[in-house]
Design a protein around this motif. Structure first.
Motif, PDB file in Angstrom:
ATOM      1  N   LEU A 116      71.100  22.236  68.895  1.00  0.00           N
ATOM      2  CA  LEU A 116      71.098  20.910  69.499  1.00  0.00           C
ATOM      3  C   LEU A 116      71.647  19.867  68.536  1.00  0.00           C
ATOM      4  O   LEU A 116      72.289  18.898  68.958  1.00  0.00           O
ATOM      5  N   TYR A 117      71.410  20.041  67.217  1.00  0.00           N
ATOM      6  CA  TYR A 117      71.980  19.115  66.231  1.00  0.00           C
ATOM      7  C   TYR A 117      73.502  19.199  66.239  1.00  0.00           C
ATOM      8  O   TYR A 117      74.202  18.180  66.136  1.00  0.00           O
ATOM      9  N   ILE A 118      74.025  20.435  66.342  1.00  0.00           N
ATOM     10  CA  ILE A 118      75.485  20.593  66.373  1.00  0.00           C
ATOM     11  C   ILE A 118      76.063  19.935  67.614  1.00  0.00           C
ATOM     12  O   ILE A 118      77.091  19.246  67.558  1.00  0.00           O
ATOM     13  N   ALA A 119      75.386  20.165  68.772  1.00  0.00           N
ATOM     14  CA  ALA A 119      75.863  19.533  70.004  1.00  0.00           C
ATOM     15  C   ALA A 119      75.795  18.008  69.896  1.00  0.00           C
ATOM     16  O   ALA A 119      76.706  17.285  70.353  1.00  0.00           O
ATOM     17  N   ALA A 120      74.708  17.490  69.284  1.00  0.00           N
ATOM     18  CA  ALA A 120      74.573  16.036  69.125  1.00  0.00           C
ATOM     19  C   ALA A 120      75.692  15.480  68.253  1.00  0.00           C
ATOM     20  O   ALA A 120      76.275  14.417  68.551  1.00  0.00           O
ATOM     21  N   GLY A 121      76.023  16.158  67.171  1.00  0.00           N
ATOM     22  CA  GLY A 121      77.108  15.699  66.300  1.00  0.00           C
ATOM     23  C   GLY A 121      78.450  15.691  67.005  1.00  0.00           C
ATOM     24  O   GLY A 121      79.256  14.756  66.822  1.00  0.00           O
ATOM     25  N   THR A 122      78.681  16.709  67.821  1.00  0.00           N
ATOM     26  CA  THR A 122      79.955  16.773  68.552  1.00  0.00           C
ATOM     27  C   THR A 122      80.076  15.625  69.542  1.00  0.00           C
ATOM     28  O   THR A 122      81.124  14.961  69.638  1.00  0.00           O
ATOM     29  N   ILE A 123      79.004  15.361  70.303  1.00  0.00           N
ATOM     30  CA  ILE A 123      79.025  14.264  71.275  1.00  0.00           C
ATOM     31  C   ILE A 123      79.180  12.912  70.562  1.00  0.00           C
ATOM     32  O   ILE A 123      79.890  12.012  71.033  1.00  0.00           O
ATOM     33  N   PHE A 124      78.550  12.771  69.396  1.00  0.00           N
ATOM     34  CA  PHE A 124      78.670  11.511  68.648  1.00  0.00           C
ATOM     35  C   PHE A 124      80.106  11.267  68.208  1.00  0.00           C
ATOM     36  O   PHE A 124      80.599  10.141  68.248  1.00  0.00           O
ATOM     37  N   LEU A 125      80.806  12.339  67.792  1.00  0.00           N
ATOM     38  CA  LEU A 125      82.209  12.193  67.379  1.00  0.00           C
ATOM     39  C   LEU A 125      83.094  11.776  68.542  1.00  0.00           C
ATOM     40  O   LEU A 125      84.122  11.121  68.343  1.00  0.00           O
ATOM     41  N   PHE A 126      82.706  12.150  69.773  1.00  0.00           N
ATOM     42  CA  PHE A 126      83.477  11.715  70.937  1.00  0.00           C
ATOM     43  C   PHE A 126      83.493  10.187  71.055  1.00  0.00           C
ATOM     44  O   PHE A 126      84.384   9.606  71.686  1.00  0.00           O
ATOM     45  N   GLY A 127      82.495   9.538  70.468  1.00  0.00           N
ATOM     46  CA  GLY A 127      82.417   8.076  70.561  1.00  0.00           C
ATOM     47  C   GLY A 127      83.535   7.364  69.828  1.00  0.00           C
ATOM     48  O   GLY A 127      83.781   6.182  70.064  1.00  0.00           O
ATOM     49  N   PHE A 128      84.204   8.041  68.889  1.00  0.00           N
ATOM     50  CA  PHE A 128      85.318   7.436  68.151  1.00  0.00           C
ATOM     51  C   PHE A 128      86.634   7.567  68.911  1.00  0.00           C
ATOM     52  O   PHE A 128      87.689   7.190  68.403  1.00  0.00           O
ATOM     53  N   THR A 129      86.567   8.166  70.093  1.00  0.00           N
ATOM     54  CA  THR A 129      87.717   8.217  70.989  1.00  0.00           C
ATOM     55  C   THR A 129      87.566   7.095  72.007  1.00  0.00           C
ATOM     56  O   THR A 129      86.564   6.356  71.981  1.00  0.00           O
ATOM     57  N   PRO A 130      88.511   6.938  72.902  1.00  0.00           N
ATOM     58  CA  PRO A 130      88.359   5.874  73.921  1.00  0.00           C
ATOM     59  C   PRO A 130      87.129   6.039  74.809  1.00  0.00           C
ATOM     60  O   PRO A 130      86.824   5.124  75.596  1.00  0.00           O
ATOM     61  N   ILE A 131      86.399   7.166  74.696  1.00  0.00           N
ATOM     62  CA  ILE A 131      85.163   7.314  75.464  1.00  0.00           C
ATOM     63  C   ILE A 131      84.158   6.257  74.993  1.00  0.00           C
ATOM     64  O   ILE A 131      84.130   5.861  73.828  1.00  0.00           O
ATOM     65  N   ASN A 132      83.298   5.794  75.883  1.00  0.00           N
ATOM     66  CA  ASN A 132      82.315   4.743  75.595  1.00  0.00           C
ATOM     67  C   ASN A 132      81.444   5.148  74.407  1.00  0.00           C
ATOM     68  O   ASN A 132      80.724   6.144  74.454  1.00  0.00           O
ATOM     69  N   PHE A 133      81.489   4.353  73.315  1.00  0.00           N
ATOM     70  CA  PHE A 133      80.752   4.683  72.092  1.00  0.00           C
ATOM     71  C   PHE A 133      79.244   4.588  72.309  1.00  0.00           C
ATOM     72  O   PHE A 133      78.476   5.425  71.820  1.00  0.00           O
ATOM     73  N   PHE A 134      78.806   3.578  73.061  1.00  0.00           N
ATOM     74  CA  PHE A 134      77.368   3.417  73.308  1.00  0.00           C
ATOM     75  C   PHE A 134      76.791   4.610  74.080  1.00  0.00           C
ATOM     76  O   PHE A 134      75.723   5.124  73.757  1.00  0.00           O
ATOM     77  N   LEU A 135      77.535   5.044  75.094  1.00  0.00           N
ATOM     78  CA  LEU A 135      77.060   6.149  75.920  1.00  0.00           C
ATOM     79  C   LEU A 135      76.952   7.441  75.110  1.00  0.00           C
ATOM     80  O   LEU A 135      75.950   8.151  75.183  1.00  0.00           O
ATOM     81  N   THR A 136      77.977   7.761  74.323  1.00  0.00           N
ATOM     82  CA  THR A 136      77.949   8.992  73.524  1.00  0.00           C
ATOM     83  C   THR A 136      76.865   8.946  72.460  1.00  0.00           C
ATOM     84  O   THR A 136      76.235   9.953  72.151  1.00  0.00           O
ATOM     85  N   THR A 137      76.626   7.752  71.916  1.00  0.00           N
ATOM     86  CA  THR A 137      75.584   7.623  70.886  1.00  0.00           C
ATOM     87  C   THR A 137      74.201   7.874  71.480  1.00  0.00           C
ATOM     88  O   THR A 137      73.355   8.546  70.871  1.00  0.00           O
ATOM     89  N   VAL A 138      73.961   7.342  72.670  1.00  0.00           N
ATOM     90  CA  VAL A 138      72.660   7.542  73.321  1.00  0.00           C
ATOM     91  C   VAL A 138      72.432   9.024  73.618  1.00  0.00           C
ATOM     92  O   VAL A 138      71.345   9.573  73.350  1.00  0.00           O
ATOM     93  N   ILE A 139      73.447   9.691  74.177  1.00  0.00           N
ATOM     94  CA  ILE A 139      73.295  11.120  74.500  1.00  0.00           C
ATOM     95  C   ILE A 139      73.101  11.940  73.238  1.00  0.00           C
ATOM     96  O   ILE A 139      72.261  12.854  73.179  1.00  0.00           O
ATOM     97  N   ALA A 140      73.868  11.617  72.162  1.00  0.00           N
ATOM     98  CA  ALA A 140      73.723  12.353  70.898  1.00  0.00           C
ATOM     99  C   ALA A 140      72.320  12.154  70.321  1.00  0.00           C
ATOM    100  O   ALA A 140      71.713  13.091  69.774  1.00  0.00           O
TER     101      ALA A 140
END
Length: 677
Positions: free
Chosen positions: A271-295
């Motif tokens: 789950l930590y690995i999945a959280a880190g991957t989703i957090f990195l998506f936030g540095f793309t045009p994907i919504n940073f707030f949304l990815t941070t909350v899910i991570a």
């Protein structure tokens, strides 16, 4: 008839009515909601079963629900095309999905149908087919595994029967699911065709018969058709999903929900690995707030799962002692102590390779063959041999128990061979002196290096598994009469009754009870006479059972009826039978001292006369044994039984026959006479 049984019959009749008689819209709405409710119940039940057989009625239920759904389709189609009304539920579903754009609603419905047909239904059908094929292919292996556990004593006859029935039920279930999945596929195809019929013929009826414009007709019939399709396809989707869940379900102790959560989150670090991957998506045009909350939620879940569970501060030893104490107090625990295995084979730890298949041990397979062999030779079904190790025995020692009593024991050297001497002129071999356990012959344990030399010198060389299997065979033969109780006799009688019902009815329960028949059969087995030819034995009991209930005397009559069998047993290759005859004065002496009682007859001979007969028999038996012949004593039928009783204490292995037990054309040669001179 119970209400449950009646409800299913009424449901089938209702389906037939739906196919023929038009139903009002309000009643169709009730049936549609019932269809959705049952589909929800089915998928929830399929998710909460731990193994497929817990929902064994599913294939039949699947067919009934499919037929019910098709009946609803026919009724709603009739209402849509004739009245432009299929009930409030259909109209509500159509309005909710289509909204103001019929084309968009039809596209959404088409996507749902494609998912149902190409993904769920197709996958469930394929899984059902493969599961059925694999289950049928695995049946022989599962049956062999059950037989191996039964012969090893790991399970009893009842447990083996239950396991076999479960294997057969699994094969039947997956076979039925394979066939039932074809109905699910057909139902999906029928749903697509019905939708097209509703739209096409709805436009035709609306424009040609109802004088509607194209736009009005397409809106009206598209809305009702999509609504009808949704209320049919949603339950069908649930049922198809339940089909896939059931056939892909692997037996476990929990339901699907507990298994998924336990196994999916078994490794919290993932789950930590999945959280880190989703957090990195936030540095793309994907919504940073949304990815941070899910991570953050994933990381929190990993932290919560990785924390060790708090255990109550209780002494584990105390808990185990309390559990053991409760188990000892259990009534079932005491009752289990009363059971006793008919045959037990116990061995020291050094002989474990004999039964461990991973180390090449084949003793369990040999015991299976022993039981088959003795069934043919003796005519009885030998009980399962319970095999287990016993640390109280010496490492190389084994013992055989019958009904809890030790009847034989021996020692084996697994890295040696048993060499039995050929005679008096054999060459001296290096080895460990011992005695062959089955027949008591002098032998030696020799190593593999001198095995070939021993065989060339005339020794009979046997490997340890053959030694112990031969010993087991001979001991069971010797004590076969102890293994034949009333229950086993009842099983033999029931088997005979399948082919000879009139014969069995003439013998038991009148004039002879099962216990009396058992005594006759046990008497024959005690003197190594096979009872496989039960029809002849029962013919004899039917003839003489009305005259006497003396089981000893009935046993003598049965022996005389089996004359051909007994003759063949002791005469090989049509050679002459060499016997020790009994002098007439000895027979007369025995006949004069027979005492008749209400419980039977017995020999009451004074000790001095007994000793004179025994001395004479001893002399004659020794002379015959020196000639390497089997000592057989032949006497008249009237005294054979009492002669055997007299010799049993001193010569249990000596065979005593009467003239009536031999075929008339047999060449008999006397090699000695028992007298009292």
């Amino acid at each position: 008839m119970k209400l449950r049984d009646l409800s299913v019959l009424l449901a089938v009749i209702l389906i037939i009515v739906m196919l023929v008689i038009p139903l009002p819209g309000w009643l169709l709405s009730i049936f549609i909601l019932m269809n959705i409710s049952v589909a929800l119940i089915v998928i929830l039940v399929s998710m909460n079963t731990s193994e497929p057989l817990q929902f064994s009625v599913f294939p039949s239920l699947l067919l009934l629900l499919t037929l019910f759904r098709l009946g609803l389709n026919v009724s709603t189609t009739r209402s849509i095309l004739s009245e432009q009304d299929a009930g409030g539920v259909v109209e509500t579903f159509g309005t909710f999905v289509i909204g103001d754009n019929p084309l968009v609603g039809f596209v959404v419905f088409s996507i749902l149908v494609i998912i149902q047909f190409l993904v769920i239904t197709k996958g469930s059908e394929r899984v059902s087919e493969v599961a059925a094929r694999f289950t049928l292919d695995a049946m022989p292996g599962k049956q062999m595994s059950i037989d191996a556990d039964l012969n090893a004593g790991m399970i009893n006859e009842i447990q083996a029967k239950n396991r076999r029935e479960k294997v057969e039920s699994e094969a039947d279930f997956y076979g039925a699911m394979d066939g039932a999945s074809k109905f699910v596929k057909g139902d999906a195809i029928a749903g697509i065709i019905i939708v097209l019929i509703n739209i096409i013929f709805g436009l035709i009826i609306g424009m040609m018969q109802m004088d509607m414009s194209f736009g009005e007709a397409i809106t009206t019939y598209m809305q009702l058709t999509v609504g009808d399709g949704l209320v049919s396809q949603i339950p069908a989707l649930l049922i198809s999903t339940a089909t896939g869940i059931v056939v892909t379900r692997v037996a476990s102790e929990g339901n699907l929900g507990s298994d998924v959560t336990e196994q999916l989150f078994r490794y919290p670090k993932m789950l930590y690995i999945a959280a880190g991957t989703i957090f990195l998506f936030g540095f793309t045009p994907i919504n940073f707030f949304l990815t941070t909350v899910i991570a953050a939620l994933l990381a929190l879940g990993g932290y919560m799962l990785s924390r060790p569970l708090e255990e109550p501060d209780i002494d584990r030893e105390v808990v185990e002692e309390e559990a053991d104490s409760e188990q000892m107090k259990s009534p079932d625990n005491v009752v289990d102590l009363l059971s006793m295995d008919p045959i037990e084979f116990e061995f020291g730890y050094a002989l474990i390779p004999l039964v461990d298949t991973n180390q090449g041990g084949d003793l369990m397979d040999r015991i299976v063959m022993i039981r088959r062999q003795l069934a043919i030779e003796l005519g009885i079904v030998i009980p399962v041999v319970r095999i287990r190790d016993n640390i109280q025995l010496n490492p190389n020692e084994y013992q055989l128990k019958i009904k809890g009593n030790e009847v034989a024991q021996g020692e084996l050297l697994l890295d040696h061979y048993l060499a039995m001497t050929p005679g008096i002129d054999e060459e001296e071999m290096d080895g460990i002196d011992t005695t062959e356990p089955a027949f008591g012959l002098p032998a030696k344990w020799i190593t593999e290096e001198v095995k070939d030399e021993a065989e060339l010198s005339g020794y009979t060389v046997v490997d340890p598994p053959s030694v112990v299997s031969t010993h087991i065979t001979e001991i069971i033969k010797k004590h076969a009469h102890l293994l034949l109780g009333r229950q086993e006799t009842k099983q033999l009688i029931d088997h005979l009754k399948e082919s000879y019902p009139i014969l069995v009815e003439e013998v038991t329960p009148e004039p002879l009870s099962i216990g009396e028949v058992q005594k006759v059969l046990a008497k024959l087995l005690r003197e190594h006479v096979s009872i496989r030819n039960l029809p002849i034995i029962f013919e004899t009991l039917a003839d003489f059972g009305k005259m006497t209930n003396d089981t000893e005397l009935l046993g003598e009559y049965a022996r005389q009826a089996l004359a051909a069998q007994i003759t063949k047993q002791y005469v090989q290759d049509e050679r002459a039978l060499k016997v020790i005859t009994v002098a007439g004065e000895v027979e007369q002496m025995i006949a004069d001292h027979v005492q008749q009682t209400e419980h039977g007859s017995y020999l009451s001979l004074d000790p001095e006369s007994q000793q004179r007969i025994i001395r004479s028999v001893t002399e004659k038996v020794e002379n015959v044994s020196l000639q390497e012949e089997t000592p057989i004593i032949l006497c008249s039928p009237t005294v054979r039984m009492y002669m055997k009783q007299l010799l049993d204490r001193f010569f249990p292995h000596v065979i005593v026959l009467s003239y009536n037990e031999l075929e008339p054309n047999l060449d008999v040669q006397s090699v000695g006479v028992v007298n009292v001179a």
